[in-house]
Scaffold this active site. Structure first.
Site, PDB file in Angstrom:
ATOM      1  N   ASN A 193      -7.948  -2.576  -2.567  1.00 48.62           N
ATOM      2  CA  ASN A 193      -8.568  -3.057  -3.636  1.00 48.62           C
ATOM      3  C   ASN A 193      -9.409  -4.510  -3.338  1.00 48.62           C
ATOM      4  O   ASN A 193      -8.923  -5.303  -2.516  1.00 48.62           O
ATOM      5  CB  ASN A 193      -7.352  -3.551  -4.683  1.00 48.62           C
ATOM      6  CG  ASN A 193      -6.715  -2.306  -5.428  1.00 48.62           C
ATOM      7  OD1 ASN A 193      -7.479  -1.303  -5.606  1.00 48.62           O
ATOM      8  ND2 ASN A 193      -5.279  -2.310  -5.247  1.00 48.62           N
ATOM      9  N   HIS A 246      -5.443  -6.163   2.620  1.00 49.44           N
ATOM     10  CA  HIS A 246      -4.382  -5.267   2.971  1.00 49.44           C
ATOM     11  C   HIS A 246      -4.464  -3.973   2.463  1.00 49.44           C
ATOM     12  O   HIS A 246      -5.556  -3.632   1.330  1.00 49.44           O
ATOM     13  CB  HIS A 246      -2.833  -5.591   2.128  1.00 49.44           C
ATOM     14  CG  HIS A 246      -3.054  -6.078   0.611  1.00 49.44           C
ATOM     15  ND1 HIS A 246      -3.704  -6.976   0.116  1.00 49.44           N
ATOM     16  CD2 HIS A 246      -2.749  -5.033  -0.477  1.00 49.44           C
ATOM     17  CE1 HIS A 246      -3.817  -7.025  -1.277  1.00 49.44           C
ATOM     18  NE2 HIS A 246      -3.393  -5.796  -1.529  1.00 49.44           N
ATOM     19  N   ARG A 276       7.201  -2.474   3.034  1.00 47.48           N
ATOM     20  CA  ARG A 276       7.234  -1.672   1.932  1.00 47.48           C
ATOM     21  C   ARG A 276       6.876  -2.603   0.558  1.00 47.48           C
ATOM     22  O   ARG A 276       7.160  -3.638   0.553  1.00 47.48           O
ATOM     23  CB  ARG A 276       8.391  -0.984   1.752  1.00 47.48           C
ATOM     24  CG  ARG A 276       8.847  -0.186   3.064  1.00 47.48           C
ATOM     25  CD  ARG A 276      10.150   0.992   2.691  1.00 47.48           C
ATOM     26  NE  ARG A 276      10.188   1.897   3.927  1.00 47.48           N
ATOM     27  CZ  ARG A 276       9.638   2.581   4.411  1.00 47.48           C
ATOM     28  NH1 ARG A 276       8.875   3.321   3.415  1.00 47.48           N
ATOM     29  NH2 ARG A 276       9.999   3.471   5.560  1.00 47.48           N
ATOM     30  N   ASP A 277       5.953  -1.897  -0.133  1.00 44.84           N
ATOM     31  CA  ASP A 277       5.656  -2.610  -1.327  1.00 44.84           C
ATOM     32  C   ASP A 277       6.958  -2.846  -2.147  1.00 44.84           C
ATOM     33  O   ASP A 277       7.561  -2.032  -2.446  1.00 44.84           O
ATOM     34  CB  ASP A 277       4.489  -1.789  -2.174  1.00 44.84           C
ATOM     35  CG  ASP A 277       3.796  -2.607  -3.142  1.00 44.84           C
ATOM     36  OD1 ASP A 277       2.567  -2.790  -3.133  1.00 44.84           O
ATOM     37  OD2 ASP A 277       4.478  -3.050  -4.349  1.00 44.84           O
ATOM     38  N   ILE A 278       6.848  -4.029  -2.774  1.00 40.94           N
ATOM     39  CA  ILE A 278       8.062  -4.559  -3.462  1.00 40.94           C
ATOM     40  C   ILE A 278       8.065  -3.598  -5.006  1.00 40.94           C
ATOM     41  O   ILE A 278       9.160  -3.523  -5.518  1.00 40.94           O
ATOM     42  CB  ILE A 278       8.102  -5.970  -3.842  1.00 40.94           C
ATOM     43  CG1 ILE A 278       9.222  -6.486  -4.146  1.00 40.94           C
ATOM     44  CG2 ILE A 278       6.992  -6.427  -4.994  1.00 40.94           C
ATOM     45  CD1 ILE A 278       9.411  -8.055  -4.093  1.00 40.94           C
ATOM     46  N   VAL A 317      -3.128 -10.015  -4.687  1.00 41.85           N
ATOM     47  CA  VAL A 317      -2.815 -10.788  -3.523  1.00 41.85           C
ATOM     48  C   VAL A 317      -4.180 -10.766  -2.808  1.00 41.85           C
ATOM     49  O   VAL A 317      -4.748  -9.787  -2.274  1.00 41.85           O
ATOM     50  CB  VAL A 317      -1.648 -10.100  -2.677  1.00 41.85           C
ATOM     51  CG1 VAL A 317      -1.464 -11.130  -1.500  1.00 41.85           C
ATOM     52  CG2 VAL A 317      -0.429  -9.889  -3.605  1.00 41.85           C
TER      53      VAL A 317
HETATM   54  P1  AMP Z   1      -3.034  -5.654  -4.683  1.00 45.34           P
HETATM   55  O1  AMP Z   1      -2.723  -5.296  -6.074  1.00 45.34           O
HETATM   56  O2  AMP Z   1      -4.230  -4.510  -4.114  1.00 45.34           O
HETATM   57  O3  AMP Z   1      -3.536  -6.975  -4.402  1.00 45.34           O
HETATM   58  O4  AMP Z   1      -1.842  -5.259  -3.971  1.00 45.34           O
HETATM   59  C1  AMP Z   1      -0.857  -6.249  -3.916  1.00 45.34           C
HETATM   60  C2  AMP Z   1       0.475  -5.556  -3.686  1.00 45.34           C
HETATM   61  O5  AMP Z   1       1.409  -6.433  -3.233  1.00 45.34           O
HETATM   62  C3  AMP Z   1       1.132  -4.897  -5.141  1.00 45.34           C
HETATM   63  O6  AMP Z   1       1.267  -3.541  -4.812  1.00 45.34           O
HETATM   64  C4  AMP Z   1       2.474  -5.663  -5.059  1.00 45.34           C
HETATM   65  O7  AMP Z   1       3.726  -4.760  -5.624  1.00 45.34           O
HETATM   66  C5  AMP Z   1       2.888  -5.977  -3.820  1.00 45.34           C
HETATM   67  N1  AMP Z   1       3.653  -7.147  -3.572  1.00 45.34           N
HETATM   68  C6  AMP Z   1       3.457  -8.612  -3.977  1.00 45.34           C
HETATM   69  N2  AMP Z   1       4.315  -9.170  -3.621  1.00 45.34           N
HETATM   70  C7  AMP Z   1       5.240  -8.563  -2.722  1.00 45.34           C
HETATM   71  C8  AMP Z   1       6.322  -8.855  -1.723  1.00 45.34           C
HETATM   72  N3  AMP Z   1       6.766  -9.914  -1.843  1.00 45.34           N
HETATM   73  N4  AMP Z   1       6.646  -7.699  -0.919  1.00 45.34           N
HETATM   74  C9  AMP Z   1       5.998  -6.590  -0.900  1.00 45.34           C
HETATM   75  N5  AMP Z   1       4.929  -6.504  -1.646  1.00 45.34           N
HETATM   76  C10 AMP Z   1       4.617  -7.400  -2.547  1.00 45.34           C
END
Ligand code: AMP
Length: 113
Positions: free
Chosen positions: A87, A100, A29-31, A96
């Protein structure tokens, strides 16, 4: 990749709310969820972005989408519908640098375009 957050989650160095795991893929799950269901489906192989994909990654990327479909059904959002997002690069909002797939659903979303 030692400085990659998602590699650290995959290696168990950082916690996550895991919802799926197999030999090729993990999902958690997204944080910072942008929808009631917001799951990240992540290949265990480190690939910076879609720009770095190669032909050998084709089955892996197909696998990500099949896991997304399975998780959407599990979350009860297959029928009302959901959005899948990847993205790529700074202007897309990629934060990140590990490929993903976002699975987003559970509420009406604004149409694209
Ligand atoms: P993006 O902006 O497409 O690179 O998506 C990166 C996603 O990773 C964002 O929606 C963040 O909220 C999520 N994210 C970053 N760190 C973590 C984490 N430790 N656990 C879960 N989700 C994360």
């Amino acid at each position: 990749m030692t400085d990659c957050i998602f590699c650290k989650i995959i290696n168990g160095e950082l916690p996550s709310t895991n919802v799926y795991n197999d030999g090729q893929v993990t999902a958690f799950r997204d944080i910072n969820p942008a929808a009631p269901t917001h799951i990240l489906i992540v290949p265990k192989k480190h690939i910076d972005s879609v720009n770095e994909l190669s032909v050998e990654d084709e089955p892996l990327i197909g696998h990500l989408f099949l896991i997304a479909k399975q998780l959407a059904a599990q979350e009860g959002i297959a029928e009302p519908g959901y959005r899948l997002v990847i993205n790529t690069g700074a202007e897309s909002g990629q934060t990140v640098n590990h490929v993903h797939l976002h699975l987003l659903g559970g509420r009406q979303m604004r149409a694209l375009g």
